[in-house]
Design a protein around this motif. Structure first.
Motif, short mmCIF file in Angstrom:
data_model
loop_
_atom_site.label_atom_id
_atom_site.label_comp_id
_atom_site.label_asym_id
_atom_site.label_seq_id
_atom_site.Cartn_x
_atom_site.Cartn_y
_atom_site.Cartn_z
N GLY A 68 44.08 43.75 41.61
CA GLY A 68 43.75 42.38 41.24
C GLY A 68 42.32 42.03 41.61
N LYS A 69 41.89 42.46 42.79
CA LYS A 69 40.51 42.21 43.22
C LYS A 69 39.52 42.95 42.32
N LEU B 45 40.01 43.83 39.22
CA LEU B 45 40.01 43.18 37.92
C LEU B 45 39.10 41.96 37.92
N CYS B 46 39.16 41.16 38.98
CA CYS B 46 38.31 39.97 39.08
C CYS B 46 36.83 40.35 39.06
N VAL B 47 36.49 41.41 39.79
CA VAL B 47 35.10 41.86 39.83
C VAL B 47 34.65 42.31 38.44
N SER C 299 43.90 45.84 33.92
CA SER C 299 44.93 44.82 33.66
C SER C 299 46.23 45.47 33.20
N ALA D 247 38.02 46.57 32.67
CA ALA D 247 38.91 45.47 33.06
C ALA D 247 40.21 45.52 32.27
N GLU E 230 47.41 44.19 45.00
CA GLU E 230 46.37 43.32 45.54
C GLU E 230 44.98 43.89 45.26
N LEU F 293 35.87 41.53 35.49
CA LEU F 293 35.78 40.41 34.54
C LEU F 293 34.52 39.59 34.80
N THR F 294 34.21 39.39 36.08
CA THR F 294 33.00 38.64 36.42
C THR F 294 31.75 39.37 35.93
N ARG F 295 31.70 40.66 36.19
CA ARG F 295 30.53 41.45 35.77
C ARG F 295 30.44 41.52 34.24
#
Length: 266
Positions: A124-125, A127-129, A168, A164, A121, A131-133
């Motif tokens: 995953g959070k 990774l999202c950060v 992943s 990232a 979990e 990818l966004t950055r």
């Protein structure tokens, strides 16, 4: 008194809860209940006694198990006795046909399952950060460095993308290893399942099905420790990536560079 920073500063409440003594005790009790239910399902013990065990065993207390352990100097037997006390006549079937590590290693599998869920979990959070950055900074030019010396230009988008990509792969590794690491056993003192009769393999499979984990393919008295070693090596691999990210941020926010800034507080 906590003496390690993981205990008093960096460890999360969720992960500490997975590995604390009370949860360890609860995992062992859950394994004992699943054993009784599985044996009842295959006609090895009376079904009504298994139902009594399932209803009563959660009433057992760690404090009582510690009192018994102080008297008999055996941790697993102390827990068996503590659970037996709250199950009445049905308690005679607690631990029936099992050896200590059938229960202890299966309990460990439950803890490993929960810890991996937390790690997945959080990765995953992260990774999202990242990818966004990466998308936000894909054209944000900065100095590339090699051996600490300025080289050709690069972008922060690329740096975030590299991080990232690593994260992943860690998520992929976690998912791949879960079936190898999160396994319980019911194989007896030397791995032959002799105390379980002709249905040993089936009883083991049913027990693990009740717990929501996989069965070992084969074992002796213990679950083979290469499984745990893989878990530890995975943690070390993840820590290496986090160290890499943290060190980069630390270096780039130095006063004489000032490319980055780390916020403190909420």
């Amino acid at each position: 008194m906590a003496i390690h920073p993981i205990d008093y500063r960096y460890g999360t409440p969720e992960m500490r809860a997975v590995w604390n003594e009370e949860n360890r005790f609860r995992a062992i009790v859950m394994a004992e209940v699943a054993l009784a239910r599985a044996e009842a399902a295959h006609g090895m013990i009376p079904r009504e006694d298994a139902e009594t065990i399932a209803a009563s065993a959660p009433k057992a207390r760690l404090e009582r198990a510690k009192e018994i352990e102080a008297e008999i100097n055996h941790d697993m037997m102390a827990i068996v006795k503590a659970v037996t006390e709250v199950c009445g006549d049905a308690g005679r079937w607690i631990h029936y046909g099992a050896t200590s590590n059938d229960i202890l290693d299966t309990a460990t599998a439950l803890q490993l399952r929960d810890s991996l869920a937390l790690i997945e979990e959080k990765l995953g959070k992260l990774l999202c950060v990242l990818l966004t950055r990466s998308a936000e900074t894909k054209t944000l030019v900065c100095a590339g460095r090699t051996h600490g010396q300025i080289g050709v230009p690069t972008t922060y988008g690329l740096r975030f993308a590299i991080w990232a990509s690593e994260v992943s792969r860690h998520i992929e590794r976690l998912r791949q290893m879960r079936s190898r690491v999160v396994v319980g056993q019911l194989t007896g003192a030397v791995g032959t399942q002799a105390a379980l009769g002709d249905n040993g393999i089936e009883i083991q499979a049913t027990m693990m099905e009740f717990l929501g984990i996989r069965s070992v393919d084969v074992s002796n008295q213990i679950v083979s420790r290469d499984r745990y070693a893989e878990y530890f090596m995975f943690l070390a691999n993840v820590a290496t990536t986090l160290d890499k990210i943290g060190l980069e941020i630390r270096l780039m926010q130095r006063s004489e560079i000032g490319e980055l800034a780390e916020a403190f507080g909420k």
